[in-house]
Write a protein that holds these residues in place. Structure first.
Motif, PDB file in Angstrom:
ATOM      1  N   HIS A 279       0.719  -1.216   0.126  1.00  0.00           N
ATOM      2  CA  HIS A 279       0.209   0.085  -0.065  1.00  0.00           C
ATOM      3  C   HIS A 279       0.753   1.228   0.092  1.00  0.00           C
ATOM      4  CE1 HIS A 279      -3.437   2.441   0.678  1.00  0.00           C
ATOM      5  NE2 HIS A 279      -2.868   3.090   1.936  1.00  0.00           N
ATOM      6  N   THR A 280       2.017   1.261   0.776  1.00  0.00           N
ATOM      7  CA  THR A 280       2.653   2.329   0.887  1.00  0.00           C
ATOM      8  C   THR A 280       3.866   2.524  -0.203  1.00  0.00           C
ATOM      9  OG1 THR A 280       4.326   1.296   2.452  1.00  0.00           O
ATOM     10  CG2 THR A 280       2.606   2.637   3.374  1.00  0.00           C
ATOM     11  N   GLY A 281       3.977   1.346  -1.164  1.00  0.00           N
ATOM     12  CA  GLY A 281       4.948   1.048  -2.138  1.00  0.00           C
ATOM     13  C   GLY A 281       6.395   1.036  -1.570  1.00  0.00           C
ATOM     14  N   LYS A 282       6.530   0.537  -0.169  1.00  0.00           N
ATOM     15  CA  LYS A 282       7.890   0.666   0.221  1.00  0.00           C
ATOM     16  C   LYS A 282       8.423  -0.891   0.447  1.00  0.00           C
ATOM     17  CE  LYS A 282       7.575   5.469   2.184  1.00  0.00           C
ATOM     18  NZ  LYS A 282       7.812   5.935   3.737  1.00  0.00           N
ATOM     19  N   GLY A 283       7.747  -1.756   0.154  1.00  0.00           N
ATOM     20  CA  GLY A 283       7.922  -3.125   0.024  1.00  0.00           C
ATOM     21  C   GLY A 283       7.827  -3.781   1.389  1.00  0.00           C
ATOM     22  N   PRO A 284       8.625  -4.958   1.437  1.00  0.00           N
ATOM     23  CA  PRO A 284       8.194  -5.765   3.007  1.00  0.00           C
ATOM     24  C   PRO A 284       8.587  -4.777   4.383  1.00  0.00           C
ATOM     25  CG  PRO A 284       9.247  -6.924   1.374  1.00  0.00           C
ATOM     26  CD  PRO A 284       9.338  -5.476   0.673  1.00  0.00           C
ATOM     27  N   LEU A 285       9.349  -3.794   4.302  1.00  0.00           N
ATOM     28  CA  LEU A 285       9.685  -3.250   5.450  1.00  0.00           C
ATOM     29  C   LEU A 285       8.928  -1.901   5.416  1.00  0.00           C
ATOM     30  CD1 LEU A 285      13.680  -3.558   5.413  1.00  0.00           C
ATOM     31  CD2 LEU A 285      11.728  -5.047   6.421  1.00  0.00           C
ATOM     32  N   GLY A 286       7.769  -1.719   4.647  1.00  0.00           N
ATOM     33  CA  GLY A 286       7.135  -0.324   4.959  1.00  0.00           C
ATOM     34  C   GLY A 286       6.386  -0.218   6.174  1.00  0.00           C
ATOM     35  N   TYR A 287       6.028  -1.292   6.892  1.00  0.00           N
ATOM     36  CA  TYR A 287       5.215  -1.243   8.018  1.00  0.00           C
ATOM     37  C   TYR A 287       6.447  -0.584   9.091  1.00  0.00           C
ATOM     38  CZ  TYR A 287       2.730  -1.981  12.362  1.00  0.00           C
ATOM     39  OH  TYR A 287       1.942  -1.901  13.351  1.00  0.00           O
ATOM     40  N   LEU A 288       7.442  -1.052   9.087  1.00  0.00           N
ATOM     41  CA  LEU A 288       8.549  -0.265   9.921  1.00  0.00           C
ATOM     42  C   LEU A 288       8.666   1.134   9.637  1.00  0.00           C
ATOM     43  CD1 LEU A 288      11.356  -3.031   9.731  1.00  0.00           C
ATOM     44  CD2 LEU A 288       9.607  -2.685  11.486  1.00  0.00           C
ATOM     45  N   ASP A 289       8.397   1.645   8.394  1.00  0.00           N
ATOM     46  CA  ASP A 289       8.587   3.200   8.188  1.00  0.00           C
ATOM     47  C   ASP A 289       7.294   3.731   8.798  1.00  0.00           C
ATOM     48  OD1 ASP A 289      10.952   3.132   6.553  1.00  0.00           O
ATOM     49  OD2 ASP A 289       9.939   2.745   4.780  1.00  0.00           O
ATOM     50  N   VAL A 290       6.154   3.203   8.642  1.00  0.00           N
ATOM     51  CA  VAL A 290       4.935   3.596   9.388  1.00  0.00           C
ATOM     52  C   VAL A 290       5.298   3.784  10.925  1.00  0.00           C
ATOM     53  CG1 VAL A 290       2.792   3.301  10.059  1.00  0.00           C
ATOM     54  CG2 VAL A 290       3.436   2.806   7.850  1.00  0.00           C
TER      55      VAL A 290
END
Length: 428
Positions: free
Chosen positions: A288-299
Motif C-alpha cells: 500500500h505504501t509502495g515501500k516493500g516488505p519493510l514499509g510497516y517499519l517506516d509507518v
C-alpha cells in the motif's frame, strides 16, 4: 507440555461451569473499576464513556472502521502519524457491529472489548487450570483483573481482544489442537504487532513436538536392535513382527499413544496458518505504501516507535534521577522492570510449559525494548498474563480468607487508580 496434551480436556459445558467462579470474580472486579471511573468522572464533570470509547487509540480504530486506511496526521516536527500502524481486526469487528445493529463504531469497539475481556479471562483460567489447578486458575484471572492498568480491559482498545485470542491459542497448543492454535494465532496477528509472540509459541511448541517424536522413534529403534531375538510362534512368519512406532511422551503412569500422520499434518497446518495474519497485514502495508516488505517499519518510525533493545527506555529511566522527586519515579520504574524479570525467571524455574515461556518472553521483550511511548509499557504488558502464574500459585496455596483479603484490597486500589489515570494523562 506433553503431559498436558495427554490429559483429557473437559467438555464445553463442563469447562464453563468449572470457570464460573473465575468469571464471576472477574465481572465483579470490572464492575467495581467502571463504577469508580463513572463516579470520579462525574465529580470532574467528564464523560466516563467518552474516556473509554473516544480518546487516544480508540479514536484511531474508529477512523479505520469508518474511513478505511489512508488517514494520517502530520505534526509540526515532521512526524507522520498514519492509521496504518493499527492492525485491522478490531476495526473490522467495529464495522460488523455497526452494520448489524444501531450501535456506532465506538459503541461497537466498547462491546467487542467487553466480550473479549470475558473471553480473555476464561482463556487465562483455562491455561492456568490446565497447567496447575482450578484454584490457581481463579487466582490468575483475578490477578489479571486487578492490575493497576486493568481499566484498559474495558476500553475500546485491542488489548482484551488480543489477550483472548492469545490465551485460547496457547490453550489449544497445550491440548494438542494444532489447527485451532494456528487459526487463533492468525487472528491474533491481525490484532496487534505482538501477534508475533503467539506465532513464535505455536512454532516452537510444534518443532519441539517433532523433535520429541524423532527422539522417541530413535530410542524405540535402538531398543528393538539391542533386545534379544524374540521367540517366533510356530506357524507365524518373521515378517509379522510389529515395526517400531513413534510415540509422544506421556505423563508418568499413562500408556503411550502412537502419533499418527493426521496429527503431524494438523501440526504442520497450524504452523502454516499461524503467521498468515501478521505477515499478510505487514506485506499489505508495504504494498500500500509502495515501500516493500519493510514499509510497516517506516509507518512505525513515523510514530517514533521501533525496537532498540531497551536503550531508549534505559535513558528515559536514567533521566529521572537528575532531579527530585522524579528520582522516586525512576526507582519505581526500576522496581517494576525488576519485578517483571523476576516473575519470568520464576516461571522458568517452576517449569512452565515451553509455549507459555516463549510467548511471555516475546511479549515482554517487545514491550520493554520499544523505543518510545514509555508510559504505555504497563498497558503493553497486559497480554503477558503467564507472568502472573507464580503469584497465582502462591495465592492458591494460601488460606482462602487471606487470598480474598489481598485480592479485595488490590481490587479497590486498582479501581481508584484506573479512575484517576483515565481522568488524568491516561493511556497514550
Amino acid at each position: 507440555m506433553t503431559d498436558l496434551e495427554t490429559r483429557a480436556a473437559p467438555t464445553r459445558a463442563g469447562a464453563l461451569r468449572r470457570a464460573a467462579p473465575a468469571l464471576a470474580g472477574y465481572v465483579a472486579v470490572r464492575v467495581l473499576g467502571l463504577l469508580a471511573l463513572f463516579l470520579w468522572s462525574a465529580a470532574r464533570d467528564k464523560s466516563a464513556y467518552t474516556l473509554l470509547t473516544a480518546r487516544w487509540d480508540a479514536l484511531w480504530y474508529v477512523r479505520v472502521a469508518e474511513l478505511g486506511y489512508g488517514y494520517e496526521v502530520r505534526l509540526a516536527n515532521g512526524d507522520v502519524h498514519s492509521n496504518l500502524a493499527f492492525f485491522p481486526l478490531l476495526p473490522w469487528l467495529e464495522r460488523l457491529v455497526a452494520a448489524v445493529s444501531p450501535l456506532s463504531y465506538a459503541d461497537g469497539g466498547f462491546l467487542v472489548s467487553l466480550v473479549s475481556s470475558l473471553a480473555a479471562a476464561w482463556g487465562i483460567f483455562a491455561v492456568a487450570d490446565r497447567v496447575y489447578d482450578r484454584r490457581a486458575g481463579v487466582c490468575a484471572v483475578l490477578l489479571w483483573a486487578v492490575l493497576p492498568v486493568g481499566i484498559v480491559q474495558s476500553m475500546a482498545y485491542s488489548e482484551s481482544l488480543f489477550t483472548a485470542l492469545a490465551a485460547w491459542s496457547l490453550y489449544a497448543v497445550l491440548t494438542g489442537r494444532w489447527a485451532t492454535a494456528g487459526t487463533l494465532a492468525l487472528f491474533a496477528g491481525l490484532t496487534r504487532p505482538v501477534g508475533l509472540a503467539v506465532v513464535a509459541a505455536v512454532w516452537v511448541a510444534a518443532l519441539a513436538s517433532f523433535a520429541r517424536e524423532r527422539r522417541a522413534a530413535g530410542a524405540s529403534a535402538r531398543a528393538t536392535q539391542d533386545a534379544p531375538d524374540a521367540a517366533v510362534v510356530p506357524g507365524t512368519p518373521a515378517s509379522s513382527e510389529v515395526p517400531a512406532v513413534p510415540f509422544t511422551e506421556a505423563a508418568p503412569g499413562t500408556p503411550e499413544a502412537p502419533v499418527g500422520s493426521g496429527t503431524r499434518l494438523r501440526r504442520i497446518l497450524g504452523m502454516a496458518l499461524a503467521p498468515l495474519g501478521t505477515a499478510g497485514y505487514v506485506l499489505w502495508v508495504g504494498h500500500h505504501t509502495g515501500k516493500g516488505p519493510l514499509g510497516y517499519l517506516d509507518v512505525q518510525a513515523g510514530w517514533r516507535n521501533g525496537f532498540d533493545g531497551g536503550w531508549a527506555f534505559a535513558r528515559f529511566v536514567a533521566d529521572k534521577f537528575t532531579s527530585f522527586p522524579a528520582a522516586l519515579a525512576g526507582m519505581g520504574l526500576i522496581i517494576g522492570v525488576a519485578s517483571v524479570v523476576w516473575l519470568y525467571v520464576t516461571g522458568v524455574r517452576q517449569r512452565q510449559p515451553l509455549p507459555l515461556l516463549v510467548y511471555t518472553g516475546v511479549v515482554t521483550a517487545l514491550a520493554l525494548c520499544a523505543s518510545s511511548y514509555f508510559g504505555s509499557k504497563p498497558r503493553l504488558l497486559l497480554p503477558a498474563f503467564p507472568l502472573l502464574l507464580p503469584l497465582a500459585r502462591a495465592l492458591a496455596a494460601a488460606r482462602i480468607r487471606r487470598s480474598v483479603a489481598v485480592l479485595g484490597g488490590v481490587a479497590v486500589a486498582s479501581a481508584v487508580y484506573g479512575a484517576f489515570w483515565l481522568n488524568g494523562s491516561g493511556p497514550p
